[in-house]
Design an enzyme around this catalytic site. Structure first.
Site, mmCIF file in Angstrom:
data_model
loop_
_atom_site.group_PDB
_atom_site.id
_atom_site.type_symbol
_atom_site.label_atom_id
_atom_site.label_comp_id
_atom_site.label_asym_id
_atom_site.label_seq_id
_atom_site.Cartn_x
_atom_site.Cartn_y
_atom_site.Cartn_z
ATOM 1 N N GLU A 8 -4.565 -126.810 31.602
ATOM 2 C CA GLU A 8 -3.564 -125.993 30.919
ATOM 3 C C GLU A 8 -4.095 -125.468 29.590
ATOM 4 O O GLU A 8 -4.766 -126.195 28.862
ATOM 5 C CB GLU A 8 -2.346 -126.906 30.693
ATOM 6 N N TYR A 44 1.081 -118.776 27.615
ATOM 7 C CA TYR A 44 0.862 -120.068 28.261
ATOM 8 C C TYR A 44 0.229 -119.805 29.627
ATOM 9 O O TYR A 44 0.716 -118.954 30.385
ATOM 10 C CB TYR A 44 2.199 -120.824 28.448
#
Ligand code: GDP
Ligand code: MN
Length: 377
Positions: free
Chosen positions: A189, A101
């Site tokens: 993101e 991530y």
């Protein structure tokens, strides 16, 4: 403004970050043509703005055209968290070795953008943030200078990444940070940021939120991005600030501070806000009606609390807007209005004539009344 995945992916590509080759489809035929060009296997992905799409069944890997047509047929028209999917992203399937991530977002507590990196990417980063926050590496970023490569590399190393992957992922994260600033993002993101079987890092998803105040500079218009009319877009058109949450009380207030205080009171009374809507000042009767309709249409809403302090606003206008919705839509969810200020008597009379409970005193009093009614439902 939140971008769709296909737009976010395009933004990442322009910033030099590797993504899987992909195309956008609005019909099953387009999806089939796109997959034929890319070559199977492909992954078909519902383009909705809501998170948790993978878990909701909105991401489907397919091996051949028969499976692709079946998946596309089930995804078109699918509703995810109240949003209907009318666009698909068809991407070449990735042979994933690891999922990480990486994201940059504005951290209100730090008062700065912050890089967040985690060696465990994939779908459950929100859960991980709650259950094992130490696994998230955070680096506050300066808005005046980009971080040095070694500062980023340190965080990624501390997250447990080693070997050849370390410098490669560092490069991608460096590009991500540069892209965040270059595109005036509020959030950018990549989840998952995958390392493929051949060792190459690839962004498999993109979530981008552009600062609304920078849309002009970024050459974007608020309406261009989304083909379907979402509640957020209706709110923008009505000139109100609206945020969807996951509780059961829709909160409408005249001003962001009052809206936040109202939400706190709702929470203190044992309920949870389903949405936040700030009318701003000088709201018209028509926009007030639209604000209430947006709130009532929010998934999960069981009751609505309106907290209006009318200085620039006018209680009569607000009440007329509310009355329009009551008269035309006859909503089932109970409403409680606390309203004071300019033309309050006129406003109260309009509401009382429709049997809408009006609180003339403190916010707490009104919310307690609402909480009691909700428990009785
Ligand atoms: P989200 O749930 O909306 O965040 O959807 P994502 O685009 O992140 O996809 C969810 C998950 O599907 C990812 O974490 C991957 O595990 C998986 N996935 C997405 N694209 C591919 C792909 O090309 N190949 C494989 N094997 N899995 C994929
Ligand atoms: Mn994702």
């Amino acid at each position: 403004m939140r971008l769709f995945e296909y737009e976010g992916v395009e933004l990442l590509r322009r910033s030099g970050i590797a993504t899987m080759p992909s195309g956008v489809a609005r019909t099953i035929e387009e999806a089939a043509a796109c997959a034929a060009t890319l070559g199977y296997p492909v992954v078909v992905k519902a383009q909705v703005l809501a998170g948790g799409r993978g878990k909701a069944g909105g991401v489907k890997p397919v091996q051949d055209e028969t499976a692709l047509r079946a998946s596309a047929a089930s995804l078109f028209g699918m509703t995810i968290k109240g949003e209907t999917c009318d666009t698909l992203l068809v991407a070449k399937a990735a042979d994933i070795a690891h999922e990480f991530y990486a994201g940059v977002t504005l951290d209100a507590a730090a008062g700065a953008p912050v890089l967040i990196f985690c060696a465990e990417g994939g779908m459950d980063i929100e859960t991980l943030a709650k259950t094992a926050p130490h696994k998230l590496r955070k680096l506050p970023l300066s808005t005046l200078r980009l971080p040095r490569r070694h500062e980023i590399l340190d965080q990624i190393r501390l997250a447990g990444i080693t070997g050849d992957t370390l410098p490669k992922i560092t490069t991608t994260v460096q590009q991500l940070i540069a892209a965040f600033f270059a595109h005036d993002c509020a959030t950018l993101e990549i989840n998952p940021l995958a390392v493929l079987a051949d060792g190459q890092p690839v962004a498999l998803d993109a979530k981008a939120v552009i600062d609304d105040s920078a849309l002009k500079r970024q050459g974007m218009a608020k309406t261009v991005a989304a083909p379907a009319v979402t509640l957020e877009q209706r709110a923008a058109a009505a000139g109100v600030n609206y945020v969807r949450l996951d509780g059961d009380v829709g909160v409408i207030a005249s001003g962001a501070g009052l809206a936040m205080a109202s939400m706190d009171t709702v929470t203190a009374c044992g309920c949870r806000a389903a949405s936040f809507l700030d009318t701003g000042g000088g709201i018209s009767c028509a926009n007030m009606a639209e604000a209430l309709r947006i709130t009532l249409a929010t998934p999960g809403v069981r009751a609505v609390f309106l907290n209006i302090f009318a200085g620039i606003n006018n209680c009569a206008e607000v009440a007329k807007g509310i009355a329009t919705v009551i008269d035309e839509d006859k909503p089932a969810a109970p409403l409680i209005v606390r309203m004071r200020g300019h033309s309050q008597e006129e406003g109260w009379a309009i509401l009382t004539s429709r049997n809408i409970p009006v609180a003339k005193g403190a916010t707490e009093e009104a919310v307690r009344l609402l909480a009691a009614r909700l428990k009785g439902l």
